[in-house]
Design an enzyme around this catalytic site. Structure first.
Site, PDB file in Angstrom:
ATOM      1  N   ALA A 185      57.914 115.512 101.591  1.00 26.11           N
ATOM      2  CA  ALA A 185      58.819 116.648 101.390  1.00 26.11           C
ATOM      3  C   ALA A 185      60.167 116.120 100.886  1.00 26.11           C
ATOM      4  CB  ALA A 185      58.947 117.469 102.669  1.00 26.11           C
ATOM      5  N   SER A 186      61.281 116.481 101.510  1.00 23.72           N
ATOM      6  CA  SER A 186      62.597 116.104 100.977  1.00 23.72           C
ATOM      7  C   SER A 186      62.968 114.642 101.179  1.00 23.72           C
ATOM      8  CB  SER A 186      63.683 117.001 101.575  1.00 23.72           C
ATOM      9  OG  SER A 186      63.580 118.302 101.029  1.00 23.72           O
ATOM     10  N   VAL A 187      62.144 113.880 101.843  1.00 26.40           N
ATOM     11  CA  VAL A 187      62.332 112.425 101.851  1.00 26.40           C
ATOM     12  C   VAL A 187      62.153 111.891 100.430  1.00 26.40           C
ATOM     13  CG1 VAL A 187      61.432 110.248 102.789  1.00 26.40           C
ATOM     14  CG2 VAL A 187      61.691 112.233 104.275  1.00 26.40           C
TER      15      VAL A 187
END
Length: 404
Positions: free
Chosen positions: A82-84
């Site tokens: 995801a936003s990693v």
């Protein structure tokens, strides 16, 4: 500003870390936090790595990667990031800025001439790459918008759903949604990094996955990290908060978050037609991601110059925007801690931090010489639940230790 940047890269004395005599208890403190979260069924599984001065001082794989199959979590488990994904893509983007491929002041239409979102009054403002990178463009995320908003009506993807959707189609939809505010006059977490991915491809003859491998993951040896899955046998099954225990996430699940809702499609990662979402589409392991954090903490290593990392780590958005609560501003790819007292955190000023909706949290505290990765397979406890706060506080130790 100069004092903040000096502190970021360890050029001033002092540290928020405990003395070695206090660090002896670190493993027990962290074990207790992890075991409590799993016993209380707030997490299904997790991998936690803590490094100081580049040396791993704590590592733990705990719980289950696949509860239904009884498969234990392993340190080299692969997670949907995801936003990693964002700091990885931003590192590649800033490398291209270093190379002169584009300037942060460039208009997005220089590279994507058909991407022209309008304001509510119908006017078409200029959006710069800097504004995309700092989430100050006026774009948003569907997950932040109420049902019935243009983001829902236009079926805009957050890069987490709709397997097989192309970037061109999603940008077409996104370009039809009204901007939340004039570019540069606010902060709103957004699909800006997905648009940057499109800019990176348009400025070269390479795909975004190829650019990321050439500029970041290849040089750092991040062999498990990419927009597909390098080894499906190591892929952790995703779960969502539930009672009496987390529930397995299925395609089409819509899970409330922060007044909005996240639409998940875990199978997206297996569809080669799914666009490479710069903000949410990557997968990888905790050891891989720690390599990136350490490269950034030490000034760029083989991927960026120290000056560029300093620029990325400086708050581009003021702390009053509260990008991750009071005291947090925003740089290029992450939140930047400006005022620890206002935030109520033991972390040092200049700490970089973010997470991912599949259940992840990470931070780098350069003044304390710390890099921390906590990947879980449980949304949203592993991103913004009690676990993240308890783990952070356990890393820094009791107040008596922090005063030493």
């Amino acid at each position: 500003m100069r004092s903040l940047l000096l502190a970021l890269f360890g050029l001033v004395s002092g540290s928020a870390l405990a003395e070695p005599s206090c660090d002896v208890a670190l493993p027990a403190r962290l074990d207790a936090v992890i075991e409590r979260a799993i016993t209380e069924k707030r997490l299904v599984g997790t991998v936690v790595l803590v490094a100081r001065d580049g040396q791993i001082i704590y590592r733990r794989a705990a719980g289950l990667a696949d509860r239904e199959a009884g498969k234990a979590m392993s340190e080299n488990a692969i997670f949907r990031f995801a936003s990693v994904s964002k700091p990885i893509v931003m590192a590649a983007f800033m490398r291209m800025v270093e190379q002169g491929r584009f300037s942060l002041s460039d208009s997005v239409t220089r590279y994507l001439p058909n991407f022209r979102p309008r304001l509510a009054d119908g006017s078409i403002p200029t959006i710069t790459l800097h504004q995309l990178a700092t989430h100050s463009s006026g774009l948003s995320y569907r997950l932040l918008e109420p049902v019935g908003s243009p983001y829902h009506d236009l079926d805009i993807s957050d890069g987490l759903d709709q397997p097989g959707l192309t970037l061109a189609e999603n940008l077409r939809r996104l370009g039809r949604a009204p901007l939340a505010f004039p570019p540069g006059q606010g902060w709103r977490y957004s699909l800006g990094i997905d648009v940057i991915g499109g800019v990176m491809e348009a400025a070269t003859v390479e795909t975004l996955p190829a650019l990321i491998e050439r500029l970041v993951t290849g040089p750092l040896g991040m062999a498990d990290t990419g927009f597909g899955v390098s080894d499906t046998a190591r892929l952790a099954v995703p779960y969502a908060d539930g009672s009496p225990e987390p529930v397995r996430i299925k395609d089409g699940d819509v899970i409330p978050l922060f007044g909005g809702a996240v639409r998940f499609s875990p199978s997206r990662v297996f569809d080669p037609g799914s666009y490479a979402s710069g903000g949410a589409g990557m997968t990888g392991s905790a050891p891989d991601f720690l390599r990136l954090l350490e490269a950034l903490r030490t000034g760029g290593a083989s991927i960026l110059s120290r000056g560029t990392v300093e620029r990325m780590a400086a708050p581009q958005i003021a702390a009053d925007a509260a990008t991750q609560g009071p005291g947090w501003g925003f740089g290029y790819g992450w939140a930047v801690l400006v005022d620890p007292k206002a935030s109520g955190t033991p972390q040092s000023s200049g700490t970089l931090q973010w997470g991912g909706v599949y259940g992840h949290n990470w931070f780098v505290d350069p003044a304390a010489r710390l890099s921390v990765v906590a990947l879980t397979n449980t949304a949203f406890e592993g991103m913004s639940g009690r676990f993240t706060v308890e783990l952070r506080d356990a890393i820094y130790g009791p107040e008596a230790c922090r005063r030493n």
